[in-house]
Enzyme design. Sequence first.
Site, PDB file in Angstrom:
ATOM      1  CE1 TYR A 194      -4.149   1.366  -0.373  1.00 47.16           C
ATOM      2  CE2 TYR A 194      -3.657   2.632   1.593  1.00 47.16           C
ATOM      3  CZ  TYR A 194      -4.457   2.380   0.502  1.00 47.16           C
ATOM      4  OH  TYR A 194      -5.564   3.157   0.277  1.00 47.16           O
TER       5      TYR A 194
ATOM      6  CE  LYS B   2      -7.049   6.303   0.306  1.00 48.55           C
ATOM      7  NZ  LYS B   2      -7.985   7.201  -0.404  1.00 48.55           N
TER       8      LYS B   2
END
Length: 259
Positions: free
Chosen positions: A159, A166
């Site tokens: 990720y 995020k």
Amino acid sequence: MGLLDGRRGLIFGIANERSIAWHIARGAAEQGAACAFAHLPGEKMERRVRKALEDGGFSDPWMRSCDLASDEDLDRLFDAAAADFEAIDFVVHSVAYADREYLRPGAFVDTPRGVFAQALDISSYSLVAVAMRARHLMRNGGSILALSYYGAEKAMPGYNVMGVAKSALESCVRYLALDLGPARIRVNALSAGPCRTLSAMAVGGFERILALMEETAPLRRNIETNEVGKSAVYLLSDLSSGVTGETHHVDAGYHSIAS
Ligand code: NAD
């Protein structure tokens, strides 16, 4: 009677009928909302989004293109919205981008400056850029919703820079909530479990993430994308009138356990 009767929303992030934003739009429309849409520029994209919207029951939708990395595009979009709508009541920001070459396990350490800056610009700063313009149209208060993922909280293989983006996005949600609260504008995030969308397929090891969820999440399954749509209705409507600055997980409970 619908929970969003008489409300109008502007939705960013539909690419096709798998998009989380598509499911949120459907959920909002089922509750009576009128939805307008902004999509990434390009003829092919416009055709694809129009088709997805028509398949979703939106006939002749209000659609404009907008690259969220461009202030000119954003100004043009919000000028068009101000010309056509007296007010808007909610905004959905369901957009993220990072160069997929760096979304492989082990590749975070090699992230170049430009890749990092672009990911943070499109996936995090753009929420601020949208909110600063949307607030002028949110004359009766309203709700702004962003989409996050558990990789904001814990390092997850593959990720990578998107996890950093995020984390920044969730922080932006809290600071925007603080600034916009006096105008009765609430700002929240939904942290969704993995869903099979175009963006998700760019993340290396995505199938492994799905399998792990199914094995270990308290509900022992992955989520359906329409479950994100249902929770979005809660955050967009008065059911959550006392909630702001929050990141709400829709992930079958995965975030709550040690694995
Ligand atoms: P998606 O690919 O369907 O949607 C991503 C959207 O971002 C697309 O519509 C794309 O056109 C748009 N976009 C990218 N760059 C843009 C730019 N510069 N300007 C304007 N639009 C741009 O994938 P999705 O999974 O529905 O993603 C929506 C949101 O949900 C993203 O923020 C994503 O990080 C988040 N999310 C996804 C998952 C998942 O597993 N799919 C889980 C948690 C959170």
